[in-house]
Design a protein around this motif. Sequence first.
Motif, PDB file in Angstrom:
ATOM      1  N   ALA A  79      82.903  10.975  -0.560  1.00 29.97           N
ATOM      2  CA  ALA A  79      81.553  11.841  -0.668  1.00 29.97           C
ATOM      3  C   ALA A  79      80.439  10.871  -0.805  1.00 29.97           C
ATOM      4  CB  ALA A  79      81.730  12.796  -1.933  1.00 29.97           C
ATOM      5  N   ARG A 111      81.770  17.172  13.257  1.00 32.25           N
ATOM      6  CA  ARG A 111      80.744  17.384  12.359  1.00 32.25           C
ATOM      7  C   ARG A 111      80.836  18.799  11.765  1.00 32.25           C
ATOM      8  NH1 ARG A 111      75.363  13.596  12.607  1.00 32.25           N
ATOM      9  NH2 ARG A 111      76.552  11.303  12.494  1.00 32.25           N
ATOM     10  N   HIS A 153      83.503  20.018   9.612  1.00 30.89           N
ATOM     11  CA  HIS A 153      83.340  19.747   8.022  1.00 30.89           C
ATOM     12  C   HIS A 153      81.859  19.820   7.467  1.00 30.89           C
ATOM     13  CE1 HIS A 153      87.056  17.349   8.109  1.00 30.89           C
ATOM     14  NE2 HIS A 153      86.777  17.076   9.633  1.00 30.89           N
ATOM     15  N   SER A 154      81.278  20.950   8.263  1.00 32.47           N
ATOM     16  CA  SER A 154      79.948  21.280   8.050  1.00 32.47           C
ATOM     17  C   SER A 154      79.801  21.757   6.573  1.00 32.47           C
ATOM     18  CB  SER A 154      79.191  22.287   9.006  1.00 32.47           C
ATOM     19  OG  SER A 154      80.154  23.652   8.742  1.00 32.47           O
ATOM     20  N   ALA A 164      80.974  20.348   4.052  1.00 35.84           N
ATOM     21  CA  ALA A 164      80.886  19.099   3.297  1.00 35.84           C
ATOM     22  C   ALA A 164      79.695  18.307   3.579  1.00 35.84           C
ATOM     23  CB  ALA A 164      82.205  18.504   3.353  1.00 35.84           C
ATOM     24  N   VAL A 165      78.623  18.806   4.201  1.00 36.85           N
ATOM     25  CA  VAL A 165      77.606  18.079   4.447  1.00 36.85           C
ATOM     26  C   VAL A 165      76.203  18.839   4.212  1.00 36.85           C
ATOM     27  CG1 VAL A 165      76.339  16.957   6.440  1.00 36.85           C
ATOM     28  CG2 VAL A 165      78.767  16.950   6.258  1.00 36.85           C
ATOM     29  N   THR A 211      77.301  13.562   3.221  1.00 32.35           N
ATOM     30  CA  THR A 211      78.514  14.176   2.793  1.00 32.35           C
ATOM     31  C   THR A 211      78.587  14.578   1.142  1.00 32.35           C
ATOM     32  OG1 THR A 211      79.848  12.219   2.157  1.00 32.35           O
ATOM     33  CG2 THR A 211      80.016  13.286   4.494  1.00 32.35           C
ATOM     34  N   THR A 212      78.721  15.833   0.933  1.00 33.91           N
ATOM     35  CA  THR A 212      79.055  16.312  -0.566  1.00 33.91           C
ATOM     36  C   THR A 212      80.280  16.251  -1.242  1.00 33.91           C
ATOM     37  OG1 THR A 212      79.218  18.408   0.200  1.00 33.91           O
ATOM     38  CG2 THR A 212      76.932  17.628   0.014  1.00 33.91           C
ATOM     39  N   ASP A 268      84.694  14.629  -0.453  1.00 32.66           N
ATOM     40  CA  ASP A 268      85.524  13.813   0.427  1.00 32.66           C
ATOM     41  C   ASP A 268      85.867  14.466   1.814  1.00 32.66           C
ATOM     42  OD1 ASP A 268      85.313  12.192  -1.765  1.00 32.66           O
ATOM     43  OD2 ASP A 268      87.254  12.334  -2.548  1.00 32.66           O
ATOM     44  N   ILE A 269      86.032  13.698   2.717  1.00 32.16           N
ATOM     45  CA  ILE A 269      86.363  14.376   4.015  1.00 32.16           C
ATOM     46  C   ILE A 269      87.705  13.346   4.543  1.00 32.16           C
ATOM     47  CG2 ILE A 269      85.823  14.503   6.527  1.00 32.16           C
ATOM     48  CD1 ILE A 269      82.954  15.374   5.455  1.00 32.16           C
TER      49      ILE A 269
END
Length: 255
Positions: free
Chosen positions: A173, A200, A203-204, A206-207, A212-213, A215-216
């Motif tokens: 993150a 992207r 995983h929107s 988490a962004v 990134t907000t 972990d991905i």
Amino acid sequence: MELKVKILKDQTEIALPDNQGRIVITRKLARNKSANSVTLSLKAGKLVGVQSQDNVDADRIITIQASWDLEPAYLAKRFAQYAVERGTFKADPFANTKIPSSQLPTINAFRDLILTILAGLGFELFATSKKTPKGKPRHRWTKKVSQVAFKVDYDGSRATVYWRKRNEMLLKAGAVMKPEPELNKDGSLGFAAKFAERLRSEHSDAVADFVTTKDIILKSVNEVGLFLYFGGTNSWLVLRDEDGKSIEAWTIVKN
């Protein structure tokens, strides 16, 4: 990946995502084959020819009909080069074809998408070779490398990445992503950029504002590069530890 598949009497048709074209699998070469396409000739499930119009040894033909903005000659060459690297072909039949460096990321991403789809359908095109592939380095994951924090500082993107498992890259993150991709000369998105945009979007949640907000999890070094900065370079050389040693140097298999 969700695909639209149509099974007919004489052929199977697969629509590629994002209107990138389609794959047609037949027993014989289609007479009305599009000029903007690449054919892979198979014998007993293995690749025996690329763009081989009269390959009498082939028992199945895979025709890749690409979108209008992708040069089929470049795609054919990358399939042939991959076959050489894997020991399936002895030489590149398109040695005189030169691919512009600016086109490589797009061509490679599209080729890899096709190989992923075909593998999912049970096609293993390349004969197993005991020889070390030429031209394309091999990398080995180890428990030791899984403990290393690799940093990214490239083209406006910054991140910390761990190669946690063989097919699992952990993007921590707080990673900063490149906001916009480079466009083609006509102002359109290249395939690599389209693939990155789709990655992207997955995983929107988490962004936020291209940061990134949480972990991905990504699948490969190349996916990390596409996700952070839309690719366009050798990401094995971009990811580096605190001493500047690349993930390439950490993991490459030397012969």
